[in-house]
Scaffold this active site. Structure first.
Site, PDB file in Angstrom:
ATOM      1  N   THR A 185     -17.528  80.107  58.748  1.00  2.00           N
ATOM      2  CA  THR A 185     -18.081  80.882  57.634  1.00  2.00           C
ATOM      3  C   THR A 185     -19.243  80.098  57.028  1.00  2.00           C
ATOM      4  OG1 THR A 185     -16.625  79.808  56.079  1.00  2.00           O
ATOM      5  CG2 THR A 185     -15.830  81.855  57.028  1.00  2.00           C
ATOM      6  N   GLU A 328     -13.853  86.399  58.718  1.00  2.00           N
ATOM      7  CA  GLU A 328     -12.403  86.281  58.808  1.00  2.00           C
ATOM      8  C   GLU A 328     -11.746  87.553  59.362  1.00  2.00           C
ATOM      9  OE1 GLU A 328     -14.309  85.301  56.352  1.00  2.00           O
ATOM     10  OE2 GLU A 328     -13.551  83.499  55.357  1.00  2.00           O
ATOM     11  N   LYS A 436     -19.734  88.916  33.896  1.00  2.00           N
ATOM     12  CA  LYS A 436     -18.826  89.280  32.792  1.00  2.00           C
ATOM     13  C   LYS A 436     -19.631  89.285  31.505  1.00  2.00           C
ATOM     14  CE  LYS A 436     -14.309  89.853  33.311  1.00  2.00           C
ATOM     15  NZ  LYS A 436     -13.122  89.033  33.448  1.00  2.00           N
ATOM     16  N   TRP A 441     -17.286  94.189  33.021  1.00  2.00           N
ATOM     17  CA  TRP A 441     -17.908  93.767  34.273  1.00  2.00           C
ATOM     18  C   TRP A 441     -19.178  94.556  34.554  1.00  2.00           C
ATOM     19  CZ3 TRP A 441     -13.549  93.182  38.504  1.00  2.00           C
ATOM     20  CH2 TRP A 441     -12.737  92.095  38.142  1.00  2.00           C
TER      21      TRP A 441
HETATM   22  P1  ADP Z   1     -20.833  89.181  57.826  1.00  2.00           P
HETATM   23  O1  ADP Z   1     -21.805  88.418  58.594  1.00  2.00           O
HETATM   24  O2  ADP Z   1     -20.124  90.228  58.591  1.00  2.00           O
HETATM   25  O3  ADP Z   1     -21.457  89.730  56.605  1.00  2.00           O
HETATM   26  P2  ADP Z   1     -19.616  87.075  56.321  1.00  2.00           P
HETATM   27  O4  ADP Z   1     -18.252  86.534  56.513  1.00  2.00           O
HETATM   28  O5  ADP Z   1     -20.774  86.169  56.431  1.00  2.00           O
HETATM   29  O6  ADP Z   1     -19.688  88.188  57.402  1.00  2.00           O
HETATM   30  O7  ADP Z   1     -19.730  87.824  54.937  1.00  2.00           O
HETATM   31  C1  ADP Z   1     -18.770  88.735  54.523  1.00  2.00           C
HETATM   32  C2  ADP Z   1     -19.122  89.310  53.177  1.00  2.00           C
HETATM   33  O8  ADP Z   1     -20.355  90.025  53.239  1.00  2.00           O
HETATM   34  C3  ADP Z   1     -18.137  90.319  52.687  1.00  2.00           C
HETATM   35  O9  ADP Z   1     -17.002  89.730  52.114  1.00  2.00           O
HETATM   36  C4  ADP Z   1     -18.967  91.109  51.685  1.00  2.00           C
HETATM   37  O10 ADP Z   1     -19.048  90.472  50.454  1.00  2.00           O
HETATM   38  C5  ADP Z   1     -20.343  91.103  52.313  1.00  2.00           C
HETATM   39  N1  ADP Z   1     -20.548  92.372  53.018  1.00  2.00           N
HETATM   40  C6  ADP Z   1     -20.396  92.638  54.321  1.00  2.00           C
HETATM   41  N2  ADP Z   1     -20.679  93.922  54.584  1.00  2.00           N
HETATM   42  C7  ADP Z   1     -21.015  94.496  53.416  1.00  2.00           C
HETATM   43  C8  ADP Z   1     -21.391  95.822  53.001  1.00  2.00           C
HETATM   44  N3  ADP Z   1     -21.512  96.833  53.864  1.00  2.00           N
HETATM   45  N4  ADP Z   1     -21.634  96.019  51.696  1.00  2.00           N
HETATM   46  C9  ADP Z   1     -21.527  95.027  50.792  1.00  2.00           C
HETATM   47  N5  ADP Z   1     -21.189  93.781  51.110  1.00  2.00           N
HETATM   48  C10 ADP Z   1     -20.926  93.502  52.397  1.00  2.00           C
END
Ligand code: ADP
Length: 538
Positions: A185, A328, A436, A441
């Site tokens: 990650t 994940e 916040k 929020w």
């Molecule tokens: P990825 O490369 O698939 O985005 P990461 O693990 O780097 O994977 O990031 C995951 C995070 O990216 C998610 O927990 C979320 O916050 C954000 N994310 C992924 N897809 C979306 C989406 N369609 N809309 C909003 N946030 C997203």
């Protein structure tokens, strides 16, 4: 009583064998670093993957070894996916945009034995090599005669390495739940964490993706999402599984080369993150180009904005499918494909639906909980921590000493969401990005999406900054289309028609660029750190 069906201990290599047997001539297209277009097919990819696996075995590599790739989206990277994992080793994909310190940490933590390096990244590895004691060999992804002068240990070209490999190599049987791939990650806080995917979880994920993304068998797929990050959303598995044409852009992800590739290869389905599509759309806008062959695009990784959705729909007649997931989760969790009900809606309602992150594919369970872990109702309003569970979701980070899930198997995504009565999930924020203000929020994502709807705004980022009276108040950072500041009031007036008055940012700051991380996501912490005292000092 146990069922009488056969035991299934899959090897992902069976996918490329299937593609070779059923779709041998289906094309796999890559734009190479030189810009030249390389054409191959599933039969050749399969045979070269077998040769790679056999070469690795002859060289003494074994099941369970972790072998890394620092590579672009090309046919060779696809072969690495199958050759390495298929022989029972683990394909560890490295992101070439990583900060050097993080790259060193990740490679040493994973104990990578080989790094397969794309030629332009050789200098980057040379700069790090003295800190990487685990690496025994560097295999450069090039022809024999293209091997650069290098001080990397035991450097050899990929083509020379696989030359003597056995074309008739037979893939081994693997143990149940054998590990297949490793991806770290991004680690915006603390050290990056490894997610170790299994052959079985990857195959289940691929099946689910085919249904969740409504892929049809005649697609030509543009894979802009990188193979080095979250397994390119599973495309390298479900593409060959379904015999789909694969089109890979290599290093060139700007608007013009992407448009050119889409046109040449009749791309029907394009996968990418919003920032890449912004580049493509703006190239089309400036040059009066229309995406003629594309029918669908899958967008994920960050929130989809109304501006992008509208432009794809109204200008290019491209349907947008939003996907959400994370490293994940292998990574797909939800998708938002067009349903018959949505087709009947008026445009405004349909767009509102499409902006939701979607519904879970079968296999993924979702729930939102409050700060104490109590489940909240699926009413479209109750906002809480999004928890997930399922067979392609992480149980424990690589080499961690305890599970990453609660006692019932739920994993906390770090996203703040609502789920509506029909099961559609909407992300409101990352837990760490929520603002916040006066006990209420504010969703930074909603504010950003509203801001990019302004005709002069190219990109927006909203960050919560400590405030003496309200706890936190938003600052809106903007990159304009022209790169020059514009009238702040015009942005505030525009936002006032879209969001509650108390959400309006107290300050708007114009920047030339926003900070993006290695996977294209906004690095809000950089702005938060820089502007942390902004309201306190006023
Ligand atoms: P990825 O490369 O698939 O985005 P990461 O693990 O780097 O994977 O990031 C995951 C995070 O990216 C998610 O927990 C979320 O916050 C954000 N994310 C992924 N897809 C979306 C989406 N369609 N809309 C909003 N946030 C997203």
């Amino acid at each position: 009583m146990i069922g009488d069906m056969q035991k299934w201990t899959p090897n992902v290599a069976s996918i490329i064998e299937h593609a070779k047997n059923l779709y041998p001539k289906q094309e796999v297209i890559s734009r190479m670093i030189s810009g030249e277009i390389h054409r191959t097919n599933y039969e050749e990819v399969c045979i070269r993957s077998r040769k790679l696996a056999s070469a690795l075995e002859k060289d003494g590599y074994k099941k369970g070894d972790i072998l890394a790739t620092l590579a672009l989206n090309t046919y060779r990277h696809l072969e690495l996916y199958y050759g390495i994992s298929g022989m029972g080793a683990i394909t560890h994909t490295l992101n070439f945009r990583l900060h050097p310190e993080q790259a060193v940490y990740i490679i040493n933590h994973a104990e990578d034995k080989i790094i397969f390096v794309e030629a332009p990244f050789v200098p980057m590895m040379e700069a790090l090599k003295d800190q990487l004691n685990c690496v025994e060999k560097y295999i450069i992804l090039c022809d024999k005669n293209e091997l650069p002068e290098t001080s990397l240990k035991n450097a050899i070209s990929y083509e020379e390495y696989i030359e003597g490999g056995d074309e008739n190599y037979v893939w081994p049987e693997l143990e149940d739940d054998a590990a297949c791939g490793l991806c770290y990650t991004s680690g915006t806080t603390g050290n990056p964490k490894g997610v170790l995917y299994a052959h079985k979880s990857n195959i289940l994920h691929a099946y689910a993706a085919l249904t969740g993304l409504t892929v049809s068998p005649d697609e030509s797929i543009l894979m802009v999402v990188p193979l080095f990050h979250v397994q390119a959303w599973g495309i390298p598995y479900y593409g060959p599984m379904f015999g789909l044409k694969l089109v890979m852009p290599g290093m060139q992800m700007e608007g013009e080369p992407l448009y050119d590739l889409i046109e040449r290869e009749d791309v029907t389905l394009a996968f990418g993150v919003p920032t890449v599509w912004m580049g493509l759309l703006s190239y089309c806008r400036d040059n009066n180009k229309i995406l003629k062959s594309v029918k669908n695009t899958v967008i994920g990784g960050s929130a989809l904005s109304l501006a992008i959705l509208k432009e794809f729909d109204e200008v290019h007649d491209v349907n947008v499918i939003q996907g959400w997931g994370m490293t994940e989760m292998s990574p797909l969790g939800t998708s938002n494909f067009m349903t018959p009900e949505m087709q009947k809606m008026n445009k405004e309602d349909r767009y509102a639906m499409q902006l939701k992150q979607g519904r879970p594919m079968f296999g993924v369970e979702l729930k939102v909980v409050d700060d104490s872990g109590n489940e909240l109702p699926n009413d479209g309003e109750s906002q809480g921590h999004l928890m997930v569970r399922g067979p392609w979701i992480l149980q424990r980070y690589f080499k961690a000493d305890k599970d990453a899930v609660d006692q019932d198997g739920w994993f906390d995504t770090g996203d703040i969401s609502v789920i509506d009565e029909d099961g559609y999930m909407t992300i409101k924020d990352r837990a760490k990005d929520v603002i916040k203000s006066g006990g209420e929020w504010i969703s930074s994502i909603d504010l950003e999406n509203a801001a990019v709807g302004h005709p002069d705004v190219a990109e927006a980022c909203v960050v919560g900054i400590p405030h003496p009276k309200w706890d936190e108040r938003p600052i809106l950072f903007i990159v304009t289309n022209s790169g020059e500041p514009i009238e702040k009031q015009s942005i505030l007036d525009f936002l006032a028609s879209k969001v509650a008055k108390w959400w309006l940012p107290d300050e708007i700051i114009f920047l030339k660029d926003l900070p993006h991380g290695a996977t294209g996501k906004l690095q809000k912490f950089e702005l938060r750190d820089e502007y942390n005292n902004y309201y306190m000092e006023k």
